[in-house]
Design a protein around this motif. Structure first.
Motif, short mmCIF file in Angstrom:
data_model
loop_
_atom_site.label_atom_id
_atom_site.label_comp_id
_atom_site.label_asym_id
_atom_site.label_seq_id
_atom_site.Cartn_x
_atom_site.Cartn_y
_atom_site.Cartn_z
N ALA A 136 51.53 22.81 -9.90
CA ALA A 136 50.60 21.98 -9.12
C ALA A 136 49.94 20.99 -10.07
N PHE A 137 49.92 19.73 -9.67
CA PHE A 137 49.38 18.66 -10.51
C PHE A 137 48.06 18.15 -9.96
N MET A 138 47.09 17.95 -10.89
CA MET A 138 45.85 17.26 -10.58
C MET A 138 45.60 16.26 -11.71
N PRO A 139 44.69 15.32 -11.55
CA PRO A 139 44.46 14.34 -12.62
C PRO A 139 44.15 15.01 -13.95
N GLY A 140 45.04 14.82 -14.92
CA GLY A 140 44.82 15.36 -16.26
C GLY A 140 45.14 16.82 -16.45
N LYS A 141 45.63 17.49 -15.38
CA LYS A 141 45.90 18.93 -15.49
C LYS A 141 47.14 19.33 -14.72
N GLY A 174 52.99 31.75 -13.99
CA GLY A 174 54.10 32.46 -14.60
C GLY A 174 54.20 33.87 -14.05
N SER A 175 55.13 34.64 -14.62
CA SER A 175 55.31 36.02 -14.15
C SER A 175 54.13 36.91 -14.53
N LYS A 176 53.35 36.51 -15.56
CA LYS A 176 52.23 37.33 -16.01
C LYS A 176 50.91 36.59 -16.05
N ASN A 177 50.96 35.28 -16.23
CA ASN A 177 49.73 34.52 -16.45
C ASN A 177 49.66 33.28 -15.57
N LEU A 178 48.42 32.81 -15.35
CA LEU A 178 48.19 31.51 -14.73
C LEU A 178 47.80 30.55 -15.84
N TYR A 179 48.50 29.43 -15.93
CA TYR A 179 48.29 28.45 -16.98
C TYR A 179 47.66 27.19 -16.43
N CYS A 180 46.72 26.63 -17.19
CA CYS A 180 46.24 25.28 -16.95
C CYS A 180 46.54 24.48 -18.20
N ILE A 181 47.33 23.41 -18.05
CA ILE A 181 47.71 22.57 -19.19
C ILE A 181 47.04 21.21 -19.01
N GLY A 182 46.32 20.77 -20.04
CA GLY A 182 45.64 19.48 -19.95
C GLY A 182 44.70 19.28 -21.11
#
Length: 280
Positions: free
Chosen positions: A261-266, A271-279
């Protein structure tokens, strides 16, 4: 809960494998809930929710019957329940399209791709082109609906006075990953590796690229890039172009079968074990 939730920015709407549908506020407090009946579904319910105006739209296709259900987002009351005749169980999600003349909700299933008026559930058109156990949701661009399923076809359905297939393709098709389209290009990714790019108008295949690992996640177009995550969690960032060009392929280090899921800047990735926020 396999289906993706939806939100209007004020409430969050969810559906579970039990047939429970609920609305929560942004603090997680339940506002309303109701049960649609436990779906008779040998893989579990996976069709995601779609919000249109004050209507929560649900593609509820299972072995006991196929329905397009609309609930009032404000209180959960049923606005309409349209039986979907002569179609089979489906795991795809509905999409909302704008033809310029009207809004339509389009559902992918076997053997028909069917369009409805989202306000009242009235059927607008249907095209016979699918078969098998349908998982991929349709895509829309250039007044064309793109429906696909493994062991069936990729069908480009021009939405006109009488919608009809204008081109089709029958090799290297996805069983779970949904297509994505720009005004010019269509991308599909398969569960066993090959990824293809087509001309939206003619169906010309610009390129086919083999990958070592397959895809359950769907490709996402952001700007002039395509983001596509394989089952091992490697994100293939590809130029959205007639020529194949790999920009980067970072790895999360764990399996991924979900759509980012994309949001401005993020970017958010489950994943199978974790929720990631990349930004930043």
């Amino acid at each position: 809960a396999a289906p993706t939730m939806t939100t209007d920015g004020k409430k969050v709407y969810v559906i579970f494998a039990t047939g429970d549908v609920a609305a929560l506020d942004l603090n997680g407090q339940q506002i309303w809930a109701k049960n649609l009946g436990v779906p008779d579904n040998h893989y579990g319910h996976s069709s995601s929710l779609l919000l249109y105006n004050d209507l929560l739209l649900i593609q509820y296709d299972h072995n006991e019957g196929q329905h397009l259900i609309a609930l009032r987002a404000s209180n959960g009351d049923e606005a309409y329940n349209t039986p979907r005749t002569e179609v089979q169980i489906s795991w795809a999600s509905p999409i909302l399209i704008d033809t310029g003349d009207r809004k339509e909700i389009v559902l992918n299933s076997a053997p028909f791709v069917v369009s409805y008026d989202p306000l009242n559930g009235q059927e607008l058109w249907r095209v016979d082109c699918m078969y098998g156990e349908v998982g991929p949701s349709p895509a829309f661009a250039d007044q064309t609906v793109f429906a696909v399923n493994d062991l069936a076809i990729l069908a480009a359905i021009k939405v006109e006075d009488k919608p009809a297939i204008v081109w089709e393709y029958d090799e290297d098709l996805p069983e779970a990953s949904s297509p994505v389209a720009t005004e010019d290009l269509l991308f599909i990714a398969t569960g066993f590796g090959p990824v293809s790019c087509f001309d939206v108008k003619t169906g010309e295949q610009y390129w086919l690229q083999e990958f070592d690992d397959g895809f359950y996640s769907s490709p996402i177009v952001v700007g002039d890039l395509v983001y596509l995550i394989d089952k091992k969690g490697v994100t293939h960032i590809i130029k959205a172009d007639k020529q194949f060009e790999m920009i980067s392929k970072p790895s999360l280090g764990e399996e991924v079968v979900t759509v980012p899921a994309f949001m401005p800047g993020k970017i958010f990735i489950r994943g199978s074990k974790n929720l990631y926020c990349i930004g930043n």
